[in-house]
Design an enzyme around this catalytic site. Structure first.
Site, mmCIF file in Angstrom:
data_model
loop_
_atom_site.group_PDB
_atom_site.id
_atom_site.type_symbol
_atom_site.label_atom_id
_atom_site.label_comp_id
_atom_site.label_asym_id
_atom_site.label_seq_id
_atom_site.Cartn_x
_atom_site.Cartn_y
_atom_site.Cartn_z
ATOM 1 N N CYS A 343 0.813 -1.218 0.000
ATOM 2 C CA CYS A 343 0.000 0.000 0.000
ATOM 3 C C CYS A 343 0.839 1.257 0.000
ATOM 4 O O CYS A 343 0.826 2.028 0.965
ATOM 5 C CB CYS A 343 -0.935 -0.029 1.200
ATOM 6 S SG CYS A 343 -1.991 -1.463 1.114
ATOM 7 N N GLU A 344 1.632 1.425 -1.023
ATOM 8 C CA GLU A 344 2.416 2.638 -1.224
ATOM 9 C C GLU A 344 2.504 2.886 -2.713
ATOM 10 O O GLU A 344 2.741 1.949 -3.499
ATOM 11 C CB GLU A 344 3.847 2.461 -0.693
ATOM 12 C CG GLU A 344 3.912 2.213 0.784
ATOM 13 C CD GLU A 344 5.094 2.913 1.457
ATOM 14 O OE1 GLU A 344 5.673 3.856 0.875
ATOM 15 O OE2 GLU A 344 5.407 2.491 2.566
#
Ligand code: LLP
Length: 418
Positions: A343-344
Site C-alpha cells: 500500500c504505497e
C-alpha cells in the site's frame, strides 16, 4: 555470459525452466544461477591473479549461505560489516584470516567477537573506533590488524545514496587527516597498522573515479613511507558496476589495468571487495501476475512481488529489465507499469516496462536482482520473506524456504499487561 535465456519460447535458468520452479515453490522467489556466480568470480580472478590481488566478496550484496559458500569454495575471502555477516562468512567456510571487517559503526560486542575469532583485518574509520579497538585488544591480550579507511574526496559519479568517497560523506578518514592518525595508530598498544583502505561507492560505470582515488591513495602510501611508516596492504574496495539495462560498465581487464597502472608498483598486498559485480546478474526475481488494470493513462501489471521483496526501484529509482516467462516474437510490445500489492505508490518494480499483452497467472521476472535484492527485503505489510532458489545446470535447490505466518508472528511478544 548470460545463464538466463529462452528455450522454445520459455524462460530458463541454466537447464531448468522458470515455470517449473514456480510450480513447485510458489511465487515470488529469487532464483540464482550457480554457474553465473562462478563465472563472474573466475572472470575477476583471472584478471586480478597476475597481480596477486585477493578477492574478498562483499557479503552484504547477497548473504545467503549458499552464495557465500559458492565463493568460499572458489577461494574467496569476505568483506563483512557486522557480527551477523562475520558469523555467516565463517559458517560458509571462509577462514578468519581472509575476512576484512569494514563499516563505520562497529559495536564493542562486534569488535570483541571479531578479535576473538581472529579476523584478518579491521578497516577503521574514526579515531574513536581505533581507540576502542586498541582497548578491547589489550583487554583480550590480542593484537588487531588494522587498515585505515581513507576518504579520498572523489565523486564516484553514481547514485547519490551509494556514493561514499566524497568529503562530506560519513565514510573514511579525510585524506588530509590520514597521515597524522596513521602515525598515531602505529604506536598504539594492541594495534598492528598494516595499511590503507578505500571504497568510493557502488555501481561505478566509469574507471576515472577509480583511477583518481587509486592515484590519491598511492601518493598517500609514498608520503607515509617517506615519513617512516610501514604500509604493507592496500584494500581498494568494491564498486565495479554492472549492466542493468543500458549501462556500459568498464571491462574487467581495463579495471585490472587501472589497478596495475596506479598501485601495483607500490609493492603492497592488494585486496578488492566486489559485491554487485559477482552476484547482480546471477539472479532474478520471479513473480506472478495477479491482475491487469488499465486506466486512462496507464497499463498496470499487478504482480505478487513487491517493494518488500525488492526495494531497489523504490529506493534508488533503479531500472531493471522485466522478462516475461513466455516469449512470442510476434507479440507487439507496449508500455506497462509493474507494481506490487504493497500500500504505497512507490511500490513499483518497473516504471515503464515494455511488455507484450499479458494475462493474470502469467509469470514475469525482474532481471539482475541477485545483488542487494533478498538482503534488503523486509516483511512490510506482513508479507512473507522471499524464498530463494539456486540452480546448477539441471539441479534446483531451495536455499531459503519461505517462512510461515506462524514463524513471523512468533517473533513478537505480548507485554504481560495485555
Ligand atoms: N566494500 C564496502 C566497504 C562497501 O560499503 C560496499 C558496498 C562494497 C565493498 C561492495 O560494493 P559493490 O561492489 O557491491 O558495489 N544497496 C545499494 C548498494 C549499497 C552498497 C553498499 N556498500 C544498491 O542496491 O545499489
Amino acid at each position: 555470459m548470460n545463464f538466463f535465456g529462452y528455450r522454445g519460447g520459455h524462460l530458463f535458468v541454466e537447464k531448468v525452466s522458470i515455470a517449473s520452479i514456480a510450480e513447485s515453490v510458489g511465487t515470488p522467489f529469487f532464483c540464482y544461477s550457480s554457474s553465473s556466480l562462478e563465472h563472474q568470480y573466475l572472470e575477476l580472478k583471472h584478471a586480478l591473479d597476475p597481480m596477486g590481488v585477493r578477492i574478498c566478496y562483499a557479503v552484504k550484496a547477497n548473504s545467503n549461505q549458499a552464495v557465500i559458500k559458492t565463493f568460499a569454495n572458489l577461494g574467496s575471502g569476505a568483506d563483512i560489516v557486522s557480527k551477523g555477516e562475520l558469523i555467516r562468512a565463517l559458517d560458509a567456510g571462509i577462514t578468519p584470516d581472509k575476512i576484512v571487517f569494514s563499516g563505520v559503526g562497529k559495536t564493542r560486542d562486534e569488535i570483541r567477537h571479531a578479535l576473538e575469532v581472529g579476523v584478518g583485518q579491521f578497516n577503521i574509520e574514526s579515531p574513536s573506533e581505533l581507540e576502542l579497538i586498541s582497548n578491547i585488544a589489550q583487554e583480550l591480550k590480542k593484537t588487531a590488524t588494522v587498515a585505515l579507511r581513507v576518504n579520498p574526496d572523489v565523486d564516484a559519479q553514481t547514485h547519490d545514496k551509494i556514493s561514499t568517497g566524497r568529503k562530506a560523506d560519513k565514510f573514511g578518514i579525510d585524506i588530509d587527516l590520514a597521515p597524522a592518525l596513521y602515525t598515531q595508530a602505529a604506536q598504539m598498544p594492541g594495534i598492528n597498522m598494516v595499511g590503507l583502505a578505500l571504497h568510493i561507492g557502488s555501481q561505478l560505470t566509469s574507471l576515472t573515479p577509480f583511477r583518481d582515488a587509486f592515484e590519491r591513495i598511492a601518493i598517500l602510501v609514498q608520503d607515509l613511507r617517506a615519513a617512516g611508516a610501514s604500509v604493507k596492504r592496500l584494500d581498494l574496495g568494491g564498486g565495479l558496476g554492472v549492466t542493468y539495462t543500458t549501462e556500459n560498465p568498464p571491462d574487467i581487464e581495463d579495471y585490472a589495468q587501472t589497478i596495475r597502472s596506479t598501485v601495483s608498483s607500490l609493492k603492497v598486498e592488494l585486496t578488492v571487495e566486489p559485491g554487485r559485480f559477482l552476484v547482480a546478474n546471477a539472479g532474478i526475481l520471479v513473480a506472478r501476475v495477479l491482475f491487469i488494470k488499465n486506466t486512462p493513462v496507464q497499463r498496470f501489471v499487478i504482480v505478487d512481488g513487491a517493494m518488500n521483496d525488492f526495494i531497489r526501484p523504490t529506493l534508488y529509482n533503479a531500472v531493471h529489465d522485466v522478462l516475461t516467462e513466455k516469449k512470442d516474437a510476434n507479440c507487439k510490445l507496449s508500455s506497462a507499469q509493474v507494481v506490487g500489492p504493497v500500500c504505497e505508490t512507490g511500490d513499483i518494480l518497473a516504471k515503464a516496462a515494455n511488455l507484450p499483452p499479458i494475462e493474470p497467472g502469467a509469470l514475469i521476472a525482474i532481471a539482475s536482482a541477485g545483488a542487494y535484492g533478498a538482503v534488503m527485503g523486509s516483511t512490510y505489510n506482513t508479507r512473507l520473506p522471499t524464498l530463494e532458489v539456486m540452480v546448477r545446470e539441471a539441479m534446483t535447490a531451495v536455499i531459503r524456504p519461505r517462512p510461515t505466518y506462524e514463524d513471523i508472528l512468533s517473533l513478537d511478544q505480548l507485554p504481560n499487561w495485555l
